[in-house]
Design a protein around this motif. Structure first.
Motif, PDB file in Angstrom:
ATOM      1  N   ALA A  24       0.990  -1.109  -0.064  1.00 21.82           N
ATOM      2  CA  ALA A  24      -0.034   0.125  -0.088  1.00 21.82           C
ATOM      3  C   ALA A  24       0.920   1.227  -0.124  1.00 21.82           C
ATOM      4  O   ALA A  24       0.720   2.142  -0.791  1.00 21.82           O
ATOM      5  CB  ALA A  24      -0.741  -0.041   1.130  1.00 21.82           C
ATOM      6  N   TYR A  40      -8.659  -1.764  -4.356  1.00 21.63           N
ATOM      7  CA  TYR A  40     -10.060  -1.638  -3.599  1.00 21.63           C
ATOM      8  C   TYR A  40     -11.029  -2.418  -4.461  1.00 21.63           C
ATOM      9  O   TYR A  40     -10.966  -2.648  -5.707  1.00 21.63           O
ATOM     10  CB  TYR A  40     -10.284  -0.180  -3.306  1.00 21.63           C
ATOM     11  N   SER A  44     -15.969  -0.485  -2.642  1.00 26.15           N
ATOM     12  CA  SER A  44     -15.338  -0.353  -1.806  1.00 26.15           C
ATOM     13  C   SER A  44     -15.753   1.026  -0.921  1.00 26.15           C
ATOM     14  O   SER A  44     -16.228   1.794  -1.573  1.00 26.15           O
ATOM     15  CB  SER A  44     -13.763   0.198  -1.852  1.00 26.15           C
ATOM     16  N   TRP A  46     -15.178   3.919   1.826  1.00 27.46           N
ATOM     17  CA  TRP A  46     -14.207   4.864   2.475  1.00 27.46           C
ATOM     18  C   TRP A  46     -14.892   5.751   3.260  1.00 27.46           C
ATOM     19  O   TRP A  46     -15.660   6.414   3.032  1.00 27.46           O
ATOM     20  CB  TRP A  46     -13.286   5.345   1.438  1.00 27.46           C
ATOM     21  N   ARG A  86      -8.436  -8.223   8.712  1.00 23.54           N
ATOM     22  CA  ARG A  86      -8.463  -6.428   9.117  1.00 23.54           C
ATOM     23  C   ARG A  86      -6.986  -6.324   9.563  1.00 23.54           C
ATOM     24  O   ARG A  86      -6.385  -7.014   9.989  1.00 23.54           O
ATOM     25  CB  ARG A  86      -9.263  -6.221  10.142  1.00 23.54           C
ATOM     26  N   GLU A 109      -5.299   4.355   9.897  1.00 23.12           N
ATOM     27  CA  GLU A 109      -6.557   3.447   8.933  1.00 23.12           C
ATOM     28  C   GLU A 109      -6.707   2.272   9.637  1.00 23.12           C
ATOM     29  O   GLU A 109      -5.897   1.585  10.072  1.00 23.12           O
ATOM     30  CB  GLU A 109      -5.870   3.535   7.577  1.00 23.12           C
ATOM     31  N   TRP A 111      -8.372  -0.821   7.828  1.00 22.40           N
ATOM     32  CA  TRP A 111      -8.800  -1.706   6.468  1.00 22.40           C
ATOM     33  C   TRP A 111      -9.424  -2.951   6.922  1.00 22.40           C
ATOM     34  O   TRP A 111      -9.072  -3.675   7.776  1.00 22.40           O
ATOM     35  CB  TRP A 111      -7.106  -2.056   5.866  1.00 22.40           C
ATOM     36  N   GLU A 112     -10.367  -3.303   5.937  1.00 21.83           N
ATOM     37  CA  GLU A 112     -10.925  -4.670   5.911  1.00 21.83           C
ATOM     38  C   GLU A 112     -10.976  -5.191   4.537  1.00 21.83           C
ATOM     39  O   GLU A 112     -11.133  -4.513   3.317  1.00 21.83           O
ATOM     40  CB  GLU A 112     -12.492  -4.374   6.214  1.00 21.83           C
ATOM     41  N   PHE A 113     -10.749  -6.275   4.320  1.00 28.23           N
ATOM     42  CA  PHE A 113     -10.297  -6.921   3.049  1.00 28.23           C
ATOM     43  C   PHE A 113     -11.416  -8.172   2.815  1.00 28.23           C
ATOM     44  O   PHE A 113     -11.791  -8.811   3.667  1.00 28.23           O
ATOM     45  CB  PHE A 113      -8.898  -7.794   2.748  1.00 28.23           C
ATOM     46  N   MET A 119      -9.189  -4.626  -0.621  1.00 28.35           N
ATOM     47  CA  MET A 119      -9.888  -3.637   0.307  1.00 28.35           C
ATOM     48  C   MET A 119     -11.246  -3.400  -0.032  1.00 28.35           C
ATOM     49  O   MET A 119     -11.595  -2.424  -1.018  1.00 28.35           O
ATOM     50  CB  MET A 119      -9.041  -2.504   0.664  1.00 28.35           C
ATOM     51  N   ARG A 122     -12.185   1.171   4.093  1.00 31.52           N
ATOM     52  CA  ARG A 122     -11.245   1.799   4.596  1.00 31.52           C
ATOM     53  C   ARG A 122     -11.826   3.227   5.516  1.00 31.52           C
ATOM     54  O   ARG A 122     -12.354   3.942   5.377  1.00 31.52           O
ATOM     55  CB  ARG A 122     -10.224   2.657   3.423  1.00 31.52           C
TER      56      ARG A 122
END
Length: 139
Positions: A24, A40, A44, A46, A86, A109, A111-113, A119, A122
């Motif tokens: 990233a 993303y 996604s 944000w 995460r 930040e 993040w969840e994937f 991602m 975010r």
């Protein structure tokens, strides 16, 4: 949704979480909205400061605008924590505006994937501090 796969994939280990954070950082330092947006999911979600975005198209436009204003942008990210799908990071970046004023921006930040390593969410909290050019740490 996209069928693209972006390793490393969850569930994360310390090693794979660190690799994800480094990837990233490298992508964001390219200042290439197309390249960054590909990390993303198509849908996604944000939160960036007080802005709420949904989808790659909005993310791409946001990044293009960001880097048109935040000149000579340079970023460092650090893994803070990880679990399952995460990752949490802390970061700082430096940049200057069109008038030549330098800034250091600090933030966190979350993040969840998805299963493909893209991602899907975010959440970013960021604060800006004015600095003198001579006080820059990131070059």
């Amino acid at each position: 949704m996209t069928d693209a796969v972006r390793p490393p994939l969850p569930p994360f280990t310390e090693e794979s979480a660190r690799a994800k954070v480094q990837a990233a950082e490298d992508a964001w330092n390219s200042r290439d909205p197309e390249r960054v947006a590909l990390a993303y999911t198509e849908d996604s979600v944000w939160r960036n400061r007080d802005r709420f975005l949904t989808g790659r198209a909005e993310i791409r436009a946001f990044l293009a605008d960001k880097w048109s204003r935040e000149l000579d942008y340079r970023l460092r990210k650090e893994l803070w924590a990880y679990t399952g799908h995460r990752i949490s990071v802390r970061f700082e970046y430096e940049w200057h505006d069109a008038d030549g004023r330098w800034w250091r921006s600090h933030g966190n930040e979350q993040w969840e994937f998805d299963a493909n390593g893209l991602m899907s969410r975010r959440e970013a909290s960021i604060n800006d501090v004015p600095i003198r050019e001579a006080d820059r740490r990131l070059h």
